[in-house]
Structures are given as structure tokens and as C-alpha cells.
Enzyme design. Structure first.
Site, PDB file in Angstrom:
ATOM      1  N   SER A 185      41.104  36.153  38.063  1.00 16.24           N
ATOM      2  CA  SER A 185      42.316  36.255  38.872  1.00 16.24           C
ATOM      3  C   SER A 185      42.162  35.710  40.286  1.00 16.24           C
ATOM      4  O   SER A 185      43.148  35.335  40.906  1.00 16.24           O
ATOM      5  CB  SER A 185      42.775  37.709  38.925  1.00 16.24           C
ATOM      6  OG  SER A 185      41.745  38.525  39.425  1.00 16.24           O
ATOM      7  N   HIS A 213      45.623  37.528  32.511  1.00 15.93           N
ATOM      8  CA  HIS A 213      46.245  36.368  33.185  1.00 15.93           C
ATOM      9  C   HIS A 213      46.347  35.159  32.251  1.00 15.93           C
ATOM     10  O   HIS A 213      46.805  34.095  32.663  1.00 15.93           O
ATOM     11  CB  HIS A 213      45.430  35.951  34.417  1.00 15.93           C
ATOM     12  CG  HIS A 213      45.622  36.833  35.600  1.00 15.93           C
ATOM     13  ND1 HIS A 213      46.735  36.777  36.413  1.00 15.93           N
ATOM     14  CD2 HIS A 213      44.852  37.821  36.113  1.00 15.93           C
ATOM     15  CE1 HIS A 213      46.631  37.660  37.386  1.00 15.93           C
ATOM     16  NE2 HIS A 213      45.483  38.319  37.222  1.00 15.93           N
ATOM     17  N   LYS A 244      52.364  41.426  33.248  1.00 15.20           N
ATOM     18  CA  LYS A 244      52.349  40.124  33.928  1.00 15.20           C
ATOM     19  C   LYS A 244      53.345  39.200  33.215  1.00 15.20           C
ATOM     20  O   LYS A 244      54.540  39.428  33.331  1.00 15.20           O
ATOM     21  CB  LYS A 244      50.910  39.575  33.976  1.00 15.20           C
ATOM     22  CG  LYS A 244      50.044  40.421  34.923  1.00 15.20           C
ATOM     23  CD  LYS A 244      48.637  39.925  35.118  1.00 15.20           C
ATOM     24  CE  LYS A 244      47.962  40.746  36.230  1.00 15.20           C
ATOM     25  NZ  LYS A 244      46.670  41.333  35.819  1.00 15.20           N
TER      26      LYS A 244
HETATM   27  C1  LIG Z   1      46.060  42.687  36.156  1.00 13.93           C
HETATM   28  C2  LIG Z   1      44.839  42.915  35.341  1.00 13.93           C
HETATM   29  C3  LIG Z   1      44.578  44.162  34.777  1.00 13.93           C
HETATM   30  C4  LIG Z   1      45.435  45.370  35.039  1.00 13.93           C
HETATM   31  O1  LIG Z   1      46.632  45.307  34.331  1.00 13.93           O
HETATM   32  P1  LIG Z   1      47.646  46.540  34.438  1.00 13.93           P
HETATM   33  O2  LIG Z   1      48.371  46.508  33.140  1.00 13.93           O
HETATM   34  O3  LIG Z   1      48.511  46.281  35.622  1.00 13.93           O
HETATM   35  O4  LIG Z   1      46.805  47.771  34.585  1.00 13.93           O
HETATM   36  C5  LIG Z   1      43.472  44.287  33.976  1.00 13.93           C
HETATM   37  N1  LIG Z   1      42.638  43.255  33.751  1.00 13.93           N
HETATM   38  C6  LIG Z   1      42.841  42.046  34.302  1.00 13.93           C
HETATM   39  C7  LIG Z   1      41.893  40.931  34.012  1.00 13.93           C
HETATM   40  C8  LIG Z   1      43.944  41.845  35.123  1.00 13.93           C
HETATM   41  O5  LIG Z   1      44.142  40.653  35.680  1.00 13.93           O
END
Ligand SMILES: *Cc1c(COP(=O)(O)O)cnc(C)c1O
Length: 390
Positions: A185, A213, A244
Site C-alpha cells: 500500500s 489493494h 476498498k
Molecule cells: C486496507 C488493508 C487492510 C484492512 O482492510 P479493512 O477491511 O479496512 O480492515 C488489510 N490488509 C491490507 C493489505 C490492506 O491494504
């Protein structure tokens, strides 16, 4: 009773953050997430900092589905899954996720954070070895911390040689787990999945990929990092978020074999002791995946927008390395300088967030640009114009 020690050390910490320019002010939106947002105190600005990669967060079908979920099931069941908290719509979203990411079965949680914390300590038993990429997401790091019975090691970022050495050094009669983000990320780079799959096969290690992502973003039909590399159906375990690209509300999942998912149903602590995904989210996420399935053009539009923004920034002299993801970090170095630049961009009507220490290492502060399929040419032109003036 207030505790003087706690009050004093907290005051010092917050003052320290304020003085070193690391204090985060929350910014309030007064409307939905789209290519532009209404930002309290700023008016309408172009949003280049959301993970709303496919522009589905306020898609009419996604919104209508969420409303239908609320009407059909009410707010919730006031129960965990195994007592009286499992809804028919949970089975539907879980089948839909399994089909999307290429595994026999999936299980949802209220977030991917929870999914990672549920998965890792449940599957990694006494004597197992966990090998985790050094740039993995915080939820993977915390999930590994909970797996106290297993031995845990961190391998250098995306370094297959370092990983192989560690696999070779570990004796054969133990289960080995390799865990990686699909898309990282902060760097916006992709895990070297073909090499990881090959190593895991040779050393009989189980591969876990958190594709939060990547899902909805990579691959010609948005099925994620495995599709990008032609490895659909070949990853042992995938985790990901519904918060996301896939609707953007909340929710996460673990996807894997029948037996692995059954183990989580029986044993993972968040499914035994914490409430399930709300029906509203199960419905809206399923609608988001349905829109993606029906209209993969949306993924093509995202990829085209990523190219436009990347090339535009490069033309302006910004250093951004090549990558197929929708995350474009622009390295600045100094945290205060990065924050000043993001503030200036906001004055120019473009919302880009600066990340400094401790989210990234000292001296590697950056602006992180995130691209969405929802952006139209005019938004991209206006955003590049702001970067030119910056
Ligand atoms: C955003 C993200 C998470 C967390 O996701 P949520 O559903 O908001 O808890 C977990 N792992 C990765 C790699 C992320 O980018």
C-alpha cells in the site's frame, strides 16, 4: 478516577506529535465518496486519496442493494455466526467472493483486519514457521503477533533469495506459511507472485496473499493479483477487503479450501466471539462484485486512468516508478515538506495525502496518489494542472 501518570504521558505524546508536524487532523466529508467529494471547510475537491478504485462506493445499484439488505434483514441479528447470526445473504456473498478470487470457499468478517487476525493464529500451530514480508500491512503483523505458538520470521521485502534461504534452513517436518500483501500500500508495487508460488511448491509451504489493494484493480477482469500473473486458482489462501474497490463500506474475507474455511468457522476467535458482517454490507458488496462481473470495462477505465496520471506526473518531472497498480507514491523525503505540499494541493482543489514517519521510514515521506475509474478526463487534467503549479 483520572490517573496522573497516564494523563501526563498522553499529553506529552500528543504535544510531541503537534510539534513535529505528525499530528493528524481528521477531515470531515459532508457527502458521498466520488471522483470529487464535499470536504467540510474546503468545498468540492478532486479526491486522489481514496481506495474507491472502481468508483463503486456510491454506484446506484450498490446503494440500492444496501438499502434492500437493511429492509429484508433489519440492522442485524445481535449474535455471532455460530449462535443465531448467520444469514442466507452471508452464504451468497461468500459464494460470490470464492468465485471472484478463484477458491472453493470463503468466509466473511467485519473487516480484512479482523480476517487476518482470525486466520493467522488459527492456522499456524505450535512448531509451525511463518515467513512474512517486511512491508506487510499492519493487520498481518498483528495477526502474526497473535500466532504465539509458531516461530515467526520476517524476510526482506519481495526478496525471493532471502525467503528461499529461510525455507531451506527450516526442517521439513513442520508446516510453513509464507504471507505477503498482493499489492503493497505504501510503495504501490506488486508481490513477485510467480516466484512465491514456485518457492512454496518446492518447499511445500502454504502461501497466503492479502489482496486488499489488488482485488478489483489488477487483472483484465479485476480478479486481483493472481489474475494479473495468470495464477488464478493457484494461491492457497487469499484475504481481502470489501472496504476498498468492492463497494468501499467495510468487511473482509478469507478465501481458501473447504477444509481451511471450516477450520475458521469452528475455531477462529473473531467468528466465535464477534458479530458477523451486517446484511447491508453483504448486499452492497455483492452488488459491487456483480457490477464488476458485468462490466469489466470499468477495470479497463481504471487502468487507462492510471496510465494518464502516471504519464502526466512523469511529464511534469515527478519521479514515479512503473507499476500496474493504482497507487502512485511521489517521494518527497522530509515529512513536514510532504505535509506542506499536500496542504498546497488542497488549496488548489486536489486532495492528496502525505505519509510520513512512522507510517513510512524516517526520511521517506511521500505524497500518495490513488487513481479511480470514476475520474473523468477533466478531473485528471485539473489534478495535473495543480501538480504543475506545485
Ligand atoms: C486496507 C488493508 C487492510 C484492512 O482492510 P479493512 O477491511 O479496512 O480492515 C488489510 N490488509 C491490507 C493489505 C490492506 O491494504
Amino acid at each position: 478516577m483520572p490517573n496522573a501518570l497516564f494523563e501526563e504521558r498522553t499529553r506529552q505524546l500528543l504535544d510531541g506529535l503537534r510539534h513535529s508536524g505528525q499530528f493528524k487532523e481528521l477531515r470531515y466529508l459532508t457527502g458521498p465518496m466520488g471522483p470529487t467529494v464535499r470536504l467540510e471547510g474546503w468545498g468540492e475537491v478532486i479526491c486522489l486519496c481514496s481506495n474507491n478504485y472502481l468508483g463503486l462506493a456510491c454506484h446506484p445499484e450498490v446503494v440500492a442493494a444496501g438499502r434492500r439488505g437493511l429492509e429484508e434483514y433489519g440492522a442485524g441479528t445481535a449474535s455471532v455466526r455460530f449462535i443465531c447470526g448467520t444469514l442466507a445473504c452471508h452464504r451468497e456473498i461468500e459464494q460470490t467472493i470464492g468465485a471472484l478470487v478463484g477458491t472453493p470457499r470463503a468466509l466473511t468478517y467485519v473487516s480484512c483486519w479482523t480476517a487476518n487476525e482470525a486466520l493467522i493464529p488459527t492456522v499456524a500451530a505450535e512448531g509451525d514457521l511463518i515467513l512474512s514480508d517486511e512491508l506487510n500491512h499492519a493487520s498481518i503483523i498483528d495477526g502474526c503477533r497473535l500466532a504465539r505458538a509458531a516461530e515467526r520470521q520476517v524476510y526482506r521485502h519481495a526478496d525471493l533469495d532471502d525467503l528461499e534461504q529461510r525455507l531451506r534452513a527450516a526442517s521439513n517436518n513442520r508446516a510453513r506459511w509464507v504471507i505477503t500483501d498482493g499489492v503493497f500500500s505504501m510503495e504501490g508495487d506488486v508481490a513477485p507472485l510467480p516466484g512465491l508460488v514456485d518457492l512454496c511448491r518446492r518447499y511445500e509451504a502454504m502461501l497466503i496473499v492479502d489482496d486488499s489493494h489488488g482485488v478489483g484493480v489488477l487483472g483484465t477482469t479485476g480478479r486481483g493479483t493472481p489474475e494479473h500473473f495468470g495464477l488464478l486458482g493457484q494461491i492457497d489462501v487469499l484475504t481481502g477487503t470489501l472496504g476498498k474497490a468492492l463497494g468501499g463500506a467495510a468487511g473482509g474475507y478469507v478465501a481458501g479450501s473447504e477444509q481451511l474455511i471450516e477450520l475458521l468457522v469452528q475455531r477462529s476467535r473473531p467468528s466465535l466471539f464477534s458479530n458477523a458482517l451486517p446484511a447491508t454490507v453483504a448486499y452492497s458488496a455483492r452488488a459491487a462484485i456483480e457490477v464488476l462481473r458485468r462490466d469489466p470495462e470499468r477495470v479497463a477505465r481504471l487502468h487507462a486512468n492510471v496510465q494518464l496520471v502516471r504519464q502526466g506526473l512523469a511529464r511534469l518531472g515527478y519521479q514515479c516508478h512503473d507499476s500496474p497498480t493504482a497507487i502512485i507514491p511521489i517521494m518527497i523525503g522530509d515529512t513536514a515538506e510532504a505535509i506542506r505540499k499536500s496542504q498546497r494541493l488542497l488549496e488548489l482543489g486536489v486532495w492528496v495525502v502525505a505519509f510520513g514517519y512512522p507510517v513510512v521510514p524516517q526520511g521517506q515521506a511521500r505524497l500518495r496518489v490513488q487513481v479511480s475509474a470514476a475520474l473523468e478526463q477533466a478531473h485528471i487534467d485539473q489534478a495535473l494542472e495543480a501538480f504543475a503549479r506545485l
